[in-house]
Design a protein around this motif. Structure first.
Motif, PDB file in Angstrom:
ATOM      1  N   THR A   1       0.820  -1.222   0.000  1.00 50.81           N
ATOM      2  CA  THR A   1       0.000   0.000   0.000  1.00 50.81           C
ATOM      3  C   THR A   1       0.849   1.264   0.000  1.00 50.81           C
ATOM      4  OG1 THR A   1      -0.167  -0.052   2.426  1.00 50.81           O
ATOM      5  CG2 THR A   1      -1.911  -1.149   1.175  1.00 50.81           C
ATOM      6  N   GLY A   2       2.184   1.120  -0.019  1.00 54.26           N
ATOM      7  CA  GLY A   2       3.059   2.283  -0.086  1.00 54.26           C
ATOM      8  C   GLY A   2       3.422   2.882   1.255  1.00 54.26           C
ATOM      9  N   GLU A   3       3.011   2.250   2.355  1.00 59.47           N
ATOM     10  CA  GLU A   3       3.333   2.760   3.695  1.00 59.47           C
ATOM     11  C   GLU A   3       4.667   2.143   4.138  1.00 59.47           C
ATOM     12  OE1 GLU A   3      -0.444   3.113   6.246  1.00 59.47           O
ATOM     13  OE2 GLU A   3      -1.014   1.679   4.676  1.00 59.47           O
ATOM     14  N   ARG A   4       5.746   2.698   3.625  1.00 59.69           N
ATOM     15  CA  ARG A   4       7.058   2.080   3.769  1.00 59.69           C
ATOM     16  C   ARG A   4       7.573   2.111   5.209  1.00 59.69           C
ATOM     17  NH1 ARG A   4       6.993   5.180  -0.778  1.00 59.69           N
ATOM     18  NH2 ARG A   4       7.037   4.043  -2.753  1.00 59.69           N
ATOM     19  N   ASP A   5       7.332   3.183   5.945  1.00 60.27           N
ATOM     20  CA  ASP A   5       7.802   3.229   7.332  1.00 60.27           C
ATOM     21  C   ASP A   5       7.116   2.166   8.180  1.00 60.27           C
ATOM     22  OD1 ASP A   5       9.707   5.331   7.208  1.00 60.27           O
ATOM     23  OD2 ASP A   5       8.058   6.763   7.012  1.00 60.27           O
ATOM     24  N   GLU A   6       5.809   1.982   7.981  1.00 59.74           N
ATOM     25  CA  GLU A   6       5.096   0.920   8.682  1.00 59.74           C
ATOM     26  C   GLU A   6       5.641  -0.446   8.268  1.00 59.74           C
ATOM     27  OE1 GLU A   6       2.956   0.794  11.026  1.00 59.74           O
ATOM     28  OE2 GLU A   6       2.384   2.894  11.263  1.00 59.74           O
ATOM     29  N   ALA A   7       5.914  -0.584   6.981  1.00 59.69           N
ATOM     30  CA  ALA A   7       6.459  -1.854   6.495  1.00 59.69           C
ATOM     31  C   ALA A   7       7.801  -2.153   7.150  1.00 59.69           C
ATOM     32  CB  ALA A   7       6.598  -1.810   4.978  1.00 59.69           C
ATOM     33  N   LEU A   8       8.673  -1.138   7.217  1.00 57.08           N
ATOM     34  CA  LEU A   8       9.983  -1.339   7.853  1.00 57.08           C
ATOM     35  C   LEU A   8       9.822  -1.734   9.315  1.00 57.08           C
ATOM     36  CD1 LEU A   8      12.055   1.615   6.338  1.00 57.08           C
ATOM     37  CD2 LEU A   8      12.449  -0.833   5.962  1.00 57.08           C
ATOM     38  N   TYR A   9       8.879  -1.087  10.011  1.00 51.05           N
ATOM     39  CA  TYR A   9       8.660  -1.408  11.421  1.00 51.05           C
ATOM     40  C   TYR A   9       8.285  -2.879  11.587  1.00 51.05           C
ATOM     41  CZ  TYR A   9       6.489  -1.734  15.997  1.00 51.05           C
ATOM     42  OH  TYR A   9       6.166  -2.138  17.262  1.00 51.05           O
TER      43      TYR A   9
ATOM     44  N   ARG B   1      16.746 -13.894   6.977  1.00 53.88           N
ATOM     45  CA  ARG B   1      17.285 -13.413   5.704  1.00 53.88           C
ATOM     46  C   ARG B   1      16.171 -12.884   4.797  1.00 53.88           C
ATOM     47  NH1 ARG B   1      20.825 -17.370   1.904  1.00 53.88           N
ATOM     48  NH2 ARG B   1      18.837 -18.459   1.816  1.00 53.88           N
ATOM     49  N   ARG B   2      15.019 -13.532   4.824  1.00 48.10           N
ATOM     50  CA  ARG B   2      13.901 -13.080   3.996  1.00 48.10           C
ATOM     51  C   ARG B   2      13.473 -11.673   4.403  1.00 48.10           C
ATOM     52  NH1 ARG B   2       9.920 -16.845   5.161  1.00 48.10           N
ATOM     53  NH2 ARG B   2      11.074 -18.316   3.894  1.00 48.10           N
ATOM     54  N   ALA B   3      13.338 -11.446   5.708  1.00 49.30           N
ATOM     55  CA  ALA B   3      12.934 -10.118   6.178  1.00 49.30           C
ATOM     56  C   ALA B   3      14.008  -9.079   5.855  1.00 49.30           C
ATOM     57  CB  ALA B   3      12.662 -10.156   7.678  1.00 49.30           C
ATOM     58  N   GLN B   4      15.287  -9.446   6.006  1.00 51.59           N
ATOM     59  CA  GLN B   4      16.372  -8.511   5.701  1.00 51.59           C
ATOM     60  C   GLN B   4      16.353  -8.119   4.221  1.00 51.59           C
ATOM     61  OE1 GLN B   4      19.662 -10.850   7.134  1.00 51.59           O
ATOM     62  NE2 GLN B   4      19.783  -9.718   9.062  1.00 51.59           N
ATOM     63  N   TRP B   5      16.013  -9.072   3.357  1.00 46.79           N
ATOM     64  CA  TRP B   5      15.965  -8.777   1.921  1.00 46.79           C
ATOM     65  C   TRP B   5      14.948  -7.669   1.651  1.00 46.79           C
ATOM     66  CZ3 TRP B   5      12.643  -8.567  -2.175  1.00 46.79           C
ATOM     67  CH2 TRP B   5      13.197  -8.649  -3.451  1.00 46.79           C
ATOM     68  N   TYR B   6      13.775  -7.774   2.268  1.00 47.67           N
ATOM     69  CA  TYR B   6      12.737  -6.762   2.035  1.00 47.67           C
ATOM     70  C   TYR B   6      13.120  -5.421   2.659  1.00 47.67           C
ATOM     71  CZ  TYR B   6       9.579 -10.095  -0.094  1.00 47.67           C
ATOM     72  OH  TYR B   6       8.996 -10.993  -0.956  1.00 47.67           O
ATOM     73  N   ILE B   7      13.766  -5.449   3.804  1.00 48.94           N
ATOM     74  CA  ILE B   7      14.233  -4.205   4.412  1.00 48.94           C
ATOM     75  C   ILE B   7      15.236  -3.514   3.499  1.00 48.94           C
ATOM     76  CG2 ILE B   7      15.601  -3.257   6.319  1.00 48.94           C
ATOM     77  CD1 ILE B   7      14.309  -5.412   8.118  1.00 48.94           C
TER      78      ILE B   7
END
Length: 622
Positions: free
Chosen positions: A207-215, A231-237
C-alpha cells in the motif's frame, strides 16, 4: 521291557522337538536363501519373479531390520526404496502406507466441527489451484473466505507456511489494505510469530506505507531465530532502503553485521541499486556504499561495486586516487560475469586461484577432489554425507531406477560427489533432453563450491555441434550463448508473449525476415529454421547504425532496438560495462551478462583456452 517302553515315552517329546527344530531350521535356511536371492536380484536390477516378490512381501519391517543387520545404512535405505518401487512398503506399522495422505488436522485443531473443517479443506484446495493458475484475485477471495471461517475470530495460529502462502496471493492483488484491517483485528496476531508480522509488513509495503512496512519487517526479525526467515525479512528491508531511503543503507548494513548471502541472495537488490547510481552518475554514493557492502560479507556484490568503481575511475568519472584508501574485495565467483571480465586471459579460475591446463581441467573426473560438500558443510562431515549419498544412489542406478533416482535427488538435494552427478548428467545427455540436463547440472553448478561446480561446465553449457550454424558474421559461441539463455535448448518452448523455439523469435519478426530473404516455408519450432532466422536477425542487428558492438546487439535482442537507442542516448559512457550497468531493465542487464558468460564458456570448452583475446574483441566496435 516295560522299563524300555517307559524310557521311549520320555524321549518321544524330545524326538518330536528335534524333528520340528530340524524342519524349522531347514525352512529358515531356505527362507534366508530365498531372501538372499531376491535382494540380490532387487539391488542388481535383474528381473524379479513373482515368487521372489512374494518372499520379499512376506517380511515385516522388524524382520527386515534383523535380516539386514549386517548391511550398510545406505544399502538398507536403498533396499527399502526399491521395495517401494515394486509396490512393497515396509514400515514400523506395515500396511499403514508411507504415502497415505491423511488429514493434516489443521482445521480440526482450529476448533472447527467436521462440516466446517470439510468446507475449509475445500476452500484451501480451490485457493491453491487458483494461485497455481495465477488467478490471484480468485485465490485471494477464497483465502479470505477460509480466513473468516477458520481463523479470524479465533486465537489459533495457522502454520507459517499457510500464512506465507496467503501473503503471496494477496501481494499480487489490490487487497492489501483489507488484509491490514483483518490482521490488525485478528485475535491470534500477538502469538503469530514471524509469519503474522511478515504478512502485515508485506501488506503495508504494497500500500506504499514504507515506514510501517519497515517497522513490521523489523518486528518479524524479533519473532524468529530461523536464519531463512531472518534473511527473507532482511531482503525486504534492504529493498525498501535502497529504493526509498538510500542514505540509511550503509548504517543498516553496519548494524546487522555479516549477512548470510548463500546463493547470492541479496545480489539482485544491489544490482538494481548500482544500476540507478551508474545511470545517474552518483559516484559518491557508490564510493560510500562499497565499504559497508564489503564489511557485510556480500562478497560478489562488493566485487561488483569495486569493478564498477574501477571502470568509473578509468573513464575519468572519479579521481584516480579515489580507491586508494579502500580495502580491495576478495576474488569474484569464477562462474560469474565479473570474473570473466576481470581476467579473461586466466578465466575460469580453479580452487588454487590459478588457471587450469585447458578444458580438461574443468571437468577431469579421474582426479576429482571429493571433499567439498554440496551443502557447504565441513570436509570431514561432507565425506561421510557424500559417501552415503554415492552408495545409496549407486544402488538405485544399478537397479535400473535412474529416472526415479534423479527425481529423488532433485527433490531432496542429497549430498553426493561430482562423479555421481556427472553420471546423472551423462545419462540425461544420452536421453537428448538438453533442457532437463541444463536444469539439473545448473542446479549443482551454482550449489557446489566453485572448484567443484566448474567440473560440470560441459553439461551446464551443452549443445555445441548439435545444430548446423549459418552465417559467417555471427560467432557460433554467441548463437549458442543466446540459445542457452533464451530456451536452454528446449526446441518446442513458447514464451508468454508468443516468442518461439530455440532463439525465442517473435512470429512477426520471423515473417519479416523470411519475406526479405525469400524463405517460402519455415517453422519456428523446427531447430534448423529457428537458428537460420535467428542468425539472420542477429545479422540485421549488427548492420544497424545504432549497434556498435555485440553488447549493443545483445541489448537490442532482448530489450528492443528502440529501447537500445534511448539508453545509448541517455546513458552512453564510452565504457561497455558501465553502459550495461546503466540499462534500466534488470532482465536485459542480466541477459547481456549471462549470454556473454555462456558464450565465453562455449569458447573455452571448444578450444581449451581462456577466452581472453576473443572476449576482448567482443566488446570492441565493429
Amino acid at each position: 521291557m516295560k522299563f524300555q517302553k517307559k524310557r521311549l515315552l520320555y524321549l518321544l517329546p524330545l524326538v518330536i522337538l528335534l524333528v520340528f527344530y530340524g524342519c524349522y531350521s531347514v525352512r529358515s535356511v531356505r527362507h534366508t536363501e530365498a531372501l538372499d536371492r531376491a535382494f540380490t536380484l532387487l539391488l542388481s536390477g535383474e528381473i524379479i519373479s513373482d515368487q521372489d516378490l512374494d518372499d520379499l512381501n512376506s517380511l515385516s519391517y522388524n524382520e527386515f531390520l534383523e535380516y539386514s543387520s549386517g548391511w550398510s545404512a545406505p544399502r538398507r535405505e536403498a533396499a527399502l526404496v526399491l521395495l517401494e518401487y515394486n509396490g512393497i512398503i515396509l514400515s514400523p506399522s506395515k500396511g499403514s502406507g508411507r504415502y497415505g495422505l491423511e488429514q493434516s488436522g489443521l482445521f480440526a485443531e482450529a476448533g472447527l466441527d467436521a462440516d466446517d473443517a470439510s468446507v475449509a479443506e475445500d476452500l484451501l484446495t480451490r485457493a491453491r489451484d487458483a494461485a497455481a493458475r495465477r488467478q490471484f484475485t480468485e485465490a485471494e477471495r477464497l483465502y479470505r473466505e477460509l480466513w473468516f471461517l477458520a481463523f479470524q475470530s479465533r486465537d489459533e495460529v495457522p502454520p507459517e507456511g499457510l500464512l506465507l502462502e496467503i501473503r503471496n496471493a494477496v501481494f499480487q492483488t489490490n487487497e492489501s489494505a483489507n488484509w491490514i484491517d483483518l490482521l490488525s483485528r485478528w485475535e491470534g496476531f500477538s502469538t503469530s510469530g514471524f509469519g503474522g508480522s511478515f504478512f502485515l509488513a508485506s501488506c503495508y509495503e504494497k500500500t506504499g506505507e514504507r515506514d510501517e512496512a519497515l517497522y513490521w519487517y523489523d518486528e518479524s526479525l524479533l519473532r524468529t531465530v530461523d536464519w531463512e526467515e531472518i534473511r527473507r525479512a532482511q531482503w525486504y528491508i534492504l529493498r525498501i532502503l535502497s529504493r526509498s531511503y538510500p542514505s540509511r543503507l550503509s548504517t543498516y548494513l553496519a548494524s546487522v553485521g555479516t549477512l548470510r548471502n548463500d546463493g547470492e541472495y541479496f545480489d539482485d537488490i544491489f544490482d538494481e541499486y548500482f544500476s540507478t547510481l551508474v545511470r545517474f552518475r552518483r559516484w559518491s554514493e557508490l564510493l560510500a556504499i562499497y565499504p559497508a557492502v564489503n564489511n557485510a560479507g556480500l562478497d560478489d556484490t562488493a566485487y561488483q561495486a569495486w569493478f564498477l568503481l574501477e571502470r568509473a575511475r578509468d573513464a575519468g568519472y572519479i579521481m584516480s586516487d579515489s580507491l586508494d584508501d579502500l580495502d580491495a574485495p576478495g576474488d569474484s565467483d569464477p562462474r560469474g560475469y565479473y570474473a570473466v571480465r576481470t581476467d579473461p586471459m586466466r578465466w575460469p579460475y580453479f580452487s588454487s586461484g590459478e588457471g587450469g591446463d585447458g578444458a580438461e581441467a574443468a571437468y577431469e573426473t579421474g582426479a576429482a577432489d571429493e571433499t567439498g560438500a554440496a551443502d557447504g558443510t565441513g570436509a570431514a562431515e561432507a565425506g561421510v554425507d557424500q559417501a552415503y549419498g554415492d552408495e545409496f544412489y549407486g544402488y538405485l542406478i544399478q537397479a535400473g531406477y535412474i529416472d526415479r533416482a534423479l527425481d529423488r535427488l532433485r527433490a531432496t538435494g542429497d549430498s553426493v560427489t561430482v562423479p555421481t552427478l556427472i553420471e546423472f548428467c551423462r545419462y540425461l545427455e544420452e536421453q537428448g533432453d538438453l533442457y532437463e540436463l541444463i536444469s539439473f547440472a545448473g542446479q549443482w553448478f551454482y550449489r557446489l563450491p566453485p572448484s567443484e561446480g566448474l567440473k560440470l561446465m560441459p553439461w551446464v553449457y551443452p549443445g555445441a555441434g548439435l545444430y548446423e550454424m549459418t552465417g559467417d558474421d555471427v560467432p557460433e559461441e554467441l548463437i549458442l550463448g543466446i540459445i542457452r539463455r533464451e530456451s536452454a535448448f528446449h526446441e518446442q518452448i513458447y514464451s508468454r508473449v508468443g516468442a518461439s523455439g530455440l532463439m525465442q523469435l517473435m512470429p512477426a519478426t520471423a515473417e519479416d525476415l523470411a519475406r526479405r530473404h525469400r524463405l517460402d516455408e519455415w517453422d519456428l519450432l523446427d531447430p534448423s529454421d529457428n537458428i537460420k532466422l535467428g542468425t539472420l536477425y542477429l545479422d540485421w542487428l549488427i548492420e544497424r547504425p545504432w549497434t556498435d558492438s555485440y553488447v549493443d546487439v545483445l541489448a537490442a535482442y532482448n530489450g528492443g532496438g528502440g529501447n537500445l537507442r534511448t539508453w545509448k542516448r541517455r546513458y552512453s559512457s564510452g565504457d561497455p560495462d558501465l553502459f550495461i550497468q546503466s540499462i534500466p531493465f534488470r532482465e536485459t542487464r542480466d541477459y547481456v551478462r549471462k549470454v556473454i558468460v555462456a558464450a565465453a564458456s562455449y569458447r573455452y570448452l571448444e578450444t581449451g583456452d581462456p577466452p581472453g583475446e576473443w572476449l576482448e574483441q567482443f566488446y570492441r566496435p565493429f
